[in-house]
Design a protein around this motif. Structure first.
Motif, short mmCIF file in Angstrom:
data_model
loop_
_atom_site.label_atom_id
_atom_site.label_comp_id
_atom_site.label_asym_id
_atom_site.label_seq_id
_atom_site.Cartn_x
_atom_site.Cartn_y
_atom_site.Cartn_z
N SER A 4 0.98 -1.20 -0.08
CA SER A 4 -0.07 0.14 -0.10
C SER A 4 0.99 1.30 0.02
O SER A 4 0.58 2.35 -0.57
N GLY A 5 2.03 1.37 0.62
CA GLY A 5 2.90 2.42 0.55
C GLY A 5 3.34 2.89 -0.70
O GLY A 5 3.34 3.76 -1.04
N ARG A 6 3.73 1.64 -1.55
CA ARG A 6 4.35 1.80 -2.95
C ARG A 6 3.25 2.22 -3.82
O ARG A 6 3.39 3.25 -4.80
N LEU A 7 1.86 1.76 -3.48
CA LEU A 7 0.63 2.35 -4.59
C LEU A 7 0.32 3.66 -4.01
O LEU A 7 0.02 4.34 -4.96
N GLU A 8 0.44 4.12 -2.89
CA GLU A 8 0.21 5.49 -2.50
C GLU A 8 1.20 6.42 -3.06
O GLU A 8 0.73 7.37 -3.31
N ALA A 9 2.51 6.01 -2.88
CA ALA A 9 3.31 6.78 -3.75
C ALA A 9 3.16 6.85 -5.26
O ALA A 9 3.27 8.26 -5.69
N GLU A 144 22.08 4.33 -15.57
CA GLU A 144 21.82 4.25 -13.86
C GLU A 144 21.74 5.78 -13.68
O GLU A 144 20.91 6.18 -12.79
N ASP A 145 22.46 6.78 -14.25
CA ASP A 145 22.66 8.11 -13.97
C ASP A 145 21.29 8.87 -14.43
O ASP A 145 20.57 9.58 -13.71
N LEU A 146 20.70 8.12 -15.69
CA LEU A 146 19.46 8.83 -16.12
C LEU A 146 18.23 8.32 -15.21
O LEU A 146 17.06 9.06 -14.82
N THR A 147 18.27 7.30 -14.50
CA THR A 147 17.40 6.50 -13.51
C THR A 147 17.43 7.22 -12.41
O THR A 147 16.38 7.99 -11.79
N ALA A 148 18.60 7.86 -11.75
CA ALA A 148 18.66 8.52 -10.57
C ALA A 148 17.96 9.71 -10.82
O ALA A 148 17.19 10.50 -10.11
N ALA A 149 18.23 10.34 -12.07
CA ALA A 149 17.70 11.57 -12.29
C ALA A 149 15.97 11.69 -12.33
O ALA A 149 15.42 12.57 -11.93
N CYS A 150 15.69 10.55 -13.18
CA CYS A 150 14.18 10.20 -13.19
C CYS A 150 13.48 10.20 -11.65
O CYS A 150 12.56 10.57 -11.33
N SER A 151 14.20 9.40 -10.99
CA SER A 151 13.73 9.17 -9.56
C SER A 151 13.49 10.18 -8.88
O SER A 151 12.64 10.54 -8.14
N MET A 152 14.52 11.28 -9.02
CA MET A 152 14.68 12.53 -8.33
C MET A 152 13.22 13.19 -8.90
O MET A 152 12.71 14.08 -7.97
N GLU A 153 13.17 13.40 -10.27
CA GLU A 153 11.78 13.82 -10.69
C GLU A 153 10.54 13.31 -9.93
O GLU A 153 9.89 13.98 -9.65
N LEU A 154 10.38 11.97 -9.92
CA LEU A 154 9.16 11.34 -9.00
C LEU A 154 9.36 12.03 -7.68
O LEU A 154 8.16 11.98 -7.08
N ARG A 155 10.30 11.77 -6.98
CA ARG A 155 10.38 12.24 -5.56
C ARG A 155 10.02 13.79 -5.53
O ARG A 155 9.08 14.09 -4.48
N LEU A 156 10.32 14.67 -6.45
CA LEU A 156 9.82 16.04 -6.46
C LEU A 156 8.31 16.20 -6.52
O LEU A 156 7.65 16.93 -5.93
N ARG A 157 8.09 15.45 -7.52
CA ARG A 157 6.35 15.44 -7.53
C ARG A 157 5.68 14.85 -6.45
O ARG A 157 4.64 15.54 -6.21
N ILE A 158 6.06 13.76 -5.78
CA ILE A 158 5.58 13.37 -4.63
C ILE A 158 5.51 14.25 -3.52
O ILE A 158 4.60 14.52 -2.92
N ALA A 159 6.86 14.99 -3.32
CA ALA A 159 6.97 15.99 -2.33
C ALA A 159 5.92 17.08 -2.35
O ALA A 159 5.50 17.71 -1.75
N SER A 160 5.72 17.40 -3.85
CA SER A 160 4.96 18.74 -4.20
C SER A 160 3.47 18.39 -3.87
O SER A 160 2.74 19.26 -3.16
N GLU A 161 2.97 17.27 -3.90
CA GLU A 161 1.93 16.70 -3.90
C GLU A 161 1.69 16.59 -2.25
O GLU A 161 0.51 16.83 -1.63
N LEU A 162 2.64 16.17 -1.31
CA LEU A 162 2.67 16.14 -0.21
C LEU A 162 2.55 17.77 0.61
O LEU A 162 1.80 17.83 1.58
N ILE A 163 3.11 18.47 0.01
CA ILE A 163 2.98 19.99 0.31
C ILE A 163 1.72 20.36 0.22
O ILE A 163 1.13 21.11 1.00
#
Length: 579
Positions: A4-9, A144-163
């Motif tokens: 459920s935590g993954r699906l919520e993310a 791997e570098d592109l994946t890290a950048a893409c993951s950061m984009e996902l995290r920013l979107r999640i953080a923005s939604e949490l804000i």
């Protein structure tokens, strides 16, 4: 994969089977840097994979931007939590039977895990070739570098939604403080609660249970009754329900999903939640052990970081509202009993029909200084004349003190009328003036005091007005008249050189006399003459109807006027002229 935590993310990231410019950009970078024909940003939902970023895919799958899990290599990345690198998917026992090989022509595959800030693997950024391929170390480092950048984009979107959720929670607390403070009763409180929450995390069901007699009783909205609420209208404190556990242990109880419910609670609880289509529930005890507030969702729910604190705060607001509504209900009950004891039961007088109306001020103590009275005068043989005293009055104020003074004035006015041999209305009001001037009552008042006499087969009205709104009289011949003759404005202000006067008028059969207090005709947004004209028109239009229907027509719309005054009305109709 159904964590459920993954699906919520994933829900917080806001990406699904639709093109996203940012995710498409990462897919294009992969195709250029690794020189592959196909690249995907693949996110794994509970029963499918979706492609918010996609380059090189063709056909029906490209149009839909999703596939079932039967076509997913991404599911292995999510399950393992690490990269999946295959030179030839057809030769790997784990993937050789995948439908992605014939339908999507995935032969060489390199997928890196896309993660959120909590380490949940949401999907993969993958490079795909239609031919077998040995991936070089440089290519995998670039991916791997592109994946890290893409993951950061996902995290920013999640953080923005949490804000944004935090802002929504702040707005929710503000709305709750305002809305719940205006709840009129427990049912209205429940309705306001159910309309309070908005947005993606909006609960499917909100329930309120109050403690009484060692049990938890549901507050049921009669306009929105759920079958389970009727079937299980209360819970014992030892019941195997999340809400009962929250009450017993005085702590918040959160059930994340249905498996958790099955493991921790009884079959009756599971059946109840299933009947409402609910899987997740948050139960928060109200302060001072007043009860439990429940929020329920139709899917597995993950509490946002501030959500539990917000729901606990709302429970505090609810507790205050419960205490206030119960206090008001108790005061209302007491006030209604007090007012009922003070208001007169109308006598049965041959030849007259009478009806009365009393409406308390909605924003006060539900009891005030408006009053009416009607009582027959005693007859002394050989006199056989029928006579009736009627009164209407208003003591300044809208509280128990005003009601107490009203009761004193009404009693004194009765005594003054009975003591006067002529039963003169003006003489009785003079006596009240003197009494108010002597006794420390501290409040002013207005009144109309009148006598109805049946003499030689005809009724006659004799009245005196102490600064009160003039009575209205409808006669068959003359229509509606305002009996405007009056003397001093307030009881308790009489002077020896300003005596009160009696006025008289005959009442032919069919006449209707209307005595009323100013709450019937006064409005904060209109002149009193407008209200009087309305009452006059209603009396003219409904003069022949039964008096209760006339009073109902006069009071129409009064309940919708905020902070209105008390209303007392006494209607008398002459029905016949002989005993």
């Amino acid at each position: 994969m159904k964590d459920s935590g993954r699906l919520e993310a994933l829900r917080l990231a806001g990406l699904t089977a639709a093109a996203d410019p940012g995710m498409d950009r990462f897919a294009r970078l992969v195709t250029r840097v690794l020189r592959v024909p196909v690249s995907l940003v693949s996110l794994l939902e509970a029963d499918r994979q979706v492609f918010p970023g996609m380059v090189g895919l063709s056909g029906a799958w490209a149009a839909r931007r999703e596939t079932p899990l039967s076509h997913s290599f991404c599911q292995h990345v999510v399950a393992d939590g690490k990269p999946l690198i295959l030179s030839d998917t057809r030769s790997s026992p784990r993937t050789c039977d995948s439908l992605a090989i014939p339908d999507l022509q995935v032969v060489a595959y390199a997928g890196m895990p896309l993660t959120d800030a909590d380490g949940h693997v949401l999907g993969s950024l993958c490079a795909i070739d239609h031919e077998p391929r040995e991936w070089t170390a440089d290519e995998l480092r670039d991916l791997e570098d592109l994946t890290a950048a893409c993951s950061m984009e996902l995290r920013l979107r999640i953080a923005s939604e949490l804000i944004q959720r935090d802002r929504d929670h702040a707005g929710l607390l503000l709305r709750a403080a305002i809305e719940l403070a205006h709840a009129r009763d427990l049912t209205d409180l429940t309705r306001r609660l159910r309309h309070l929450f908005q947005g993606p995390a909006e609960p499917t069901f909100v329930g309120l249970l109050l403690a009484d007699g060692g049990k938890l009783w549901r507050v049921i909205d009669p306009e929105d009754v759920r079958p389970v609420e009727s079937a299980i209208d209360h819970l014992e404190w030892d019941a195997s329900f999340p809400s009962a556990l929250a009450m017993r242990e005085q702590r918040a109880v959160f059930v994340r999903d249905r498996p958790t419910l099955l493991r921790g609670f009884g079959p009756e609880a599971v059946a109840g939640y299933d009947s409402l289509g609910l899987e997740s529930v948050m139960c928060v005890p109200l302060p001072d052990r007043r009860g439990v507030l429940t929020w329920c969702w139709s899917r597995p729910h993950v509490l946002a970081p501030t959500e539990e604190a917000v729901l606990t705060t709302v429970a505090g607001y609810v507790s205050q509202a419960v205490e206030r509504t119960r206090f008001v209900a108790n005061r209302l009950s007491t006030a209604e009993q007090l007012q009922a004891a003070m208001l007169t039961e109308l006598p049965d007088v041959p030849g007259l029909d009478m009806a009365a109306l009393y409406l308390p001020a909605a924003d006060q103590d539900m009891v005030g200084g408006d009053w009416y009275d009607a009582y027959p005068l005693p007859t002394v043989p050989p006199e056989t004349r029928t006579a009736l005293m009627v009164s209407i009055g208003d003591v300044i104020g809208h509280d128990v003190q005003a009601a107490t003074v009203m009761g004193q004035i009404r009693s004194m006015l009765r005594q003054a009328s009975l003591d006067d041999p002529a039963h003169s209305p003006s003489a009785a009001l003079d006596a009240i003036d003197r009494a108010i001037g002597t006794l420390p009552l501290g409040l002013g008042a207005t009144a109309v005091h009148a006598r109805l006499d049946l003499d030689d087969g005809r009724w006659r009205l004799t009245w005196s007005n102490a600064g009160h709104p003039p009575p209205l009289l409808h006669t068959p011949e003359g229509g509606v008249l305002s009996l405007g003759d009056h003397d001093l404005l307030l009881l308790g202000t009489s002077e020896d050189d300003l005596p009160r006067h009696d006025h008289t008028r005959d009442l032919p059969p069919g006449s209707v006399l209307l005595l009323y207090t100013d709450g019937l005709v006064e409005r904060r947004d209109a002149d009193i003459d407008v209200g009087t004209a309305r009452a006059t028109a209603v009396l003219a239009r409904h003069r022949d109807k039964p008096l209760p229907l006339l009073l109902e027509a006069l009071s129409e719309g009064l309940a919708d006027i905020p902070q209105r005054d008390d209303v007392a009305v006494l209607a008398v109709r002459v029905t016949r002229t002989e005993l």
